[in-house]
Every structure is written in C-alpha cells, then in structure tokens.
Design an enzyme around this catalytic site. Structure first.
Site, short mmCIF file in Angstrom:
data_model
loop_
_atom_site.label_atom_id
_atom_site.label_comp_id
_atom_site.label_asym_id
_atom_site.label_seq_id
_atom_site.Cartn_x
_atom_site.Cartn_y
_atom_site.Cartn_z
N GLY A 210 -12.81 -0.57 8.85
CA GLY A 210 -12.35 -1.92 8.54
C GLY A 210 -10.85 -1.97 8.41
O GLY A 210 -10.13 -1.06 8.86
N ASN A 211 -10.35 -3.03 7.80
CA ASN A 211 -8.91 -3.18 7.59
C ASN A 211 -8.66 -3.93 6.29
O ASN A 211 -9.59 -4.30 5.59
CB ASN A 211 -8.26 -3.88 8.79
CG ASN A 211 -8.91 -5.21 9.10
OD1 ASN A 211 -8.95 -6.11 8.27
ND2 ASN A 211 -9.45 -5.32 10.32
N ARG A 212 -7.39 -4.17 5.99
CA ARG A 212 -7.01 -4.73 4.69
C ARG A 212 -7.04 -6.26 4.64
O ARG A 212 -6.68 -6.85 3.62
CB ARG A 212 -5.59 -4.27 4.34
CG ARG A 212 -5.45 -2.78 4.08
CD ARG A 212 -3.98 -2.40 3.97
NE ARG A 212 -3.28 -3.27 3.03
CZ ARG A 212 -1.96 -3.52 3.10
NH1 ARG A 212 -1.24 -3.01 4.07
NH2 ARG A 212 -1.40 -4.30 2.20
N ALA A 277 -8.46 -10.54 11.54
CA ALA A 277 -8.00 -9.18 11.87
C ALA A 277 -9.19 -8.44 12.48
O ALA A 277 -9.98 -7.83 11.77
CB ALA A 277 -7.49 -8.47 10.61
#
Length: 417
Positions: A210-212, A277
C-alpha cells in the site's frame, strides 16, 4: 470556500431531551460563519434556557410571537424573508403536526409557514410516536411540499429503550445543511467523478502492498464539488476519513477495482479528477493462507493497470469525460515530472505536490500544490487546508471548461457543447 459563511439560518428548537444537541448544532453553524437566529417553542425552554442559545448565537432567541412585532414591523414575515435556510432540530411530533396542517400558534410555526427558504427537518421522538400512521402521514405531507429530512437514527432514547427516533448528530445535520444550500450552486448540472485514497494489493489474507495516502484530498474535492452543486461520484480505496454525505460512493480497494469502477462511470462523467494514489505494482501471486515468516518465499511483482492510460483510450472512443485532471505526487524534478505525466496521460490539468514536505501531501490536513495546465499555465498555491485547495482546483476546472467553449445548464444533468 464555505457555503455556510454569511448565510442567515433560522434554527427552530422544539420540546424534547434532544434539545441539548441543538446547542451544539447552533455552535457548529456559528463556527462555520452562519448568522443563526434561534426560535424556541414553550416546551423547548423547559429543556434548555434561551440564554444558552443567546450566548452562542449572539442573538436573543425568539420565544414569543409578539416578540417579533417590536419596532412596528411584521416580525415573523421579515424574519422569514431574510432566511436562507430554516432548520428545525429537534422536531417534535406535535410541531410536525402543526406544520403539516398549517397551524401558526407560535413564532416557530408562524415563521416556518411564512418563509420560502428550504426547510430541513431533524425529528426526535420515541419509536412508537415516530412509527404512528399519523406522524408518518404528516411527514410525507411536508416532504411532498419540498421539506428535506435528516434522520432520525436508531439509538438509545429518552425512555431508556433502543430504537428509531434519536435525533441526527449535529455534524450530520450541518452536512445536510450544506447539501440543501448547494442545490443551485455554480456547478449544478455538472457530473464529477473523483478517485481518492490509496489502493491495497494483497500478498496473503493479512498482508498487502500500500501507500501513505489518507484520502483527505480526494474527500475534500468531493465535499467542495458537492457544495458547489455538482453531482459527485467518489471512487475510493483505503482512507483514514469517511466519504462525505451526499455523494455517490463506490468502494474500490485494488488498482483493478479502481480501473473497473472508473471506466464504468466514464459515460456519465463530465469531469474526472484522479486524486487516488494507485499502486504501480502488485504481487504476481496472492497466497490463500498467511505466509509464515519462517518461509523462504520470494515475492515477485508485476505492474498494475494504468488507470489514466485506460481512461485516455476510452475517452478517445466515446468523447467522455470532457475534462480530466490528474495528480502528481513527486519527490524530485517536480515540475518536469508533472508536465511529462500530463502529456503522457492526455490531461487538461495536473495538480503537483511535493510529498517530501512534512506539512503537505500525505496524511495531513493541509497541502501546498502547484497547478499546471496543458496550455502552459502554472500557478503555485501557498500552504492551506485541503478544502481550500479543492476550491481552487474546482475554480480552475470551471475556467478550463469555459476556455474550451463548454458550459452547462443548472439542473440539465450534463455538459452542453
């Protein structure tokens, strides 16, 4: 941009224990910049003193019909004409019946019958009272005349029981107030699809790539577009904030889900804003059981679908959306990388933010962005909260639509060439 700022809002408060929530509602409306005039029934004053509302609103609450006739004017008529919105919270069964049957036996009902402002009702009563055929008939009569309803909710009631009849929470009523006031906004008739949040690409049942991304920027765009009157679709992945009320919500946790949902909505989308994102890579294999840390297993990756590339291809076929806006989260060569992405993805506009900044980008409530357009335009915005950034972005969208000769008719439901 704050749709409640400088609006004149009448807040009617009727008898019931939920009147204490109206104090918080009054406070939230005032903090949002609204001018709030409270009108209280006789029984409402048994639960909350008028002084409390006066201290919060800065205006003496109206508690008696004759109080409105001071100064030689027909008070309830003048007050009704000044209103942008009339909220009644809590709304008792008794007052609902009076409104439905045209009774004007107090300042609240007399003013409600005189105003042409939208009426937002937040009922609160015991379950059996709410479910009674008479109450439901009165409610339907008011809705058929154009009143807007928020709640009631299921929860703990004054009797100690659990059931439907609990007044909606003040923050929910504020959101509905924003929605009601947006009906004739500058983007009315425009269909906007927004992607938000981060995607998750699963390795096994408990682990993912995943990402932030928190989704805060996408949610801000959805809320502001809604407040400006647009019909909003929000396609969202993993987020730390809830989607706003009043938008069409489409969950899409993986890049593949995001692609499928976005393409499905393209024929009914005038403007696409891709703020999500979306992961660039995913595991080739998703394991059905949890990988133990003792397992010597190599995780191979493959590219995820390129959503904006697919949008460009589909757009060439069907001519929709009319405008596409992308986001570029960069760490180096910011402007050059953003312009390159705008050209490759066939975007009319791209919003650039430096995600290495601690006070902007991921996971925070503020952002500092640079807006680039295909015609070579560039505008750098100072640090501001994300709803303010969203307002600037949507104002630029309006300008771009006008620049290419595309307008829309409020209420028409689509862009007009």
């Amino acid at each position: 941009m704050n749709i409640l700022a400088d609006k004149t809002i009448l807040l009617g408060v009727t008898g019931g224990i939920a009147a204490y929530k109206a104090v918080d509602l009054c406070s939230k409306l005032v903090q949002a910049g609204a001018h709030v005039q409270v009108l209280m029934t006789y029984t409402a004053q048994k639960f909350v003193a008028p002084l409390t509302f006066g201290a919060i609103s800065g205006r003496q609450p109206i508690t008696d019909l004759w109080q409105l006739y001071e100064g030689g004017r027909i008070g309830h008529v003048a007050l009704a004409q000044e209103a942008d919105l009339f909220i009644i919270a809590p709304l008792s069964a008794h007052t609902m019946a009076g409104l439905a049957h045209g009774a004007a036996d107090g300042p609240l009902t007399a003013t409600a019958l005189s105003t042409r402002a939208p009426l937002l009702l937040a009922p609160a009563m015991e379950s059996h009272m709410w479910e009674h055929p008479a109450t439901q008939a009165n409610l339907q009569a008011l809705i058929q005349r154009g009143a807007h309803l928020v709640g009631p909710e299921v929860g703990r009631l004054a009797s100690g029981g659990i059931g439907i009849g609990r007044m909606a929470e003040p923050e929910v009523i504020v959101e509905h107030a924003r929605i009601v006031l947006s009906r004739k906004g500058p983007l009315a008739g425009l269909r906007v699809t927004i992607t938000a949040g981060g995607t998750r690409e699963w390795m096994d049942p408990v682990r993912f790539m995943g990402n932030r991304s928190s989704g805060k920027m996408g949610v801000a765009l959805a809320r502001v577009a809604r407040d400006l009157g647009a019909h909003v679709n929000l396609i969202y992945g993993a987020m730390t904030v809830d989607p706003p009320i009043g938008v069409h919500r489409v969950p899409a946790m993986r890049a593949e889900d995001m692609l499928r949902a976005t393409l499905a909505l393209l024929p009914e989308t005038d403007v696409l804003i891709s703020a999500a994102a979306i992961a660039d890579f995913r595991p080739v294999v998703t394991y059905e059981t949890k990988l133990k840390k003792e397992t010597d297993q190599e995780i191979r990756l493959e590219r995820t679908p390129d959503v904006l590339k697919a949008v460009a291809e589909r757009r060439a076929e069907i001519g929709m959306p009319r405008l596409v806006v992308g986001f570029a989260a960069e760490t180096s060569d910011l402007v050059a990388n953003a312009r390159s992405k705008m050209e490759r993805k066939n975007l009319e506009m791209i919003v650039l933010n430096d995600v290495t900044a601690a006070d902007a980008g991921f996971e925070v409530d503020t952002n500092r962005v640079t807006i680039l357009t295909r015609d070579g335009g560039i505008e750098s915005l100072p640090l501001m909260d994300k709803e303010a950034v969203a307002y600037h972005i949507l104002q630029r969208v309006r300008g771009l639509l006008g620049a290419v000769g595309i307008g829309w008719s409020p209420g028409a439901g689509s862009l007009l060439p």
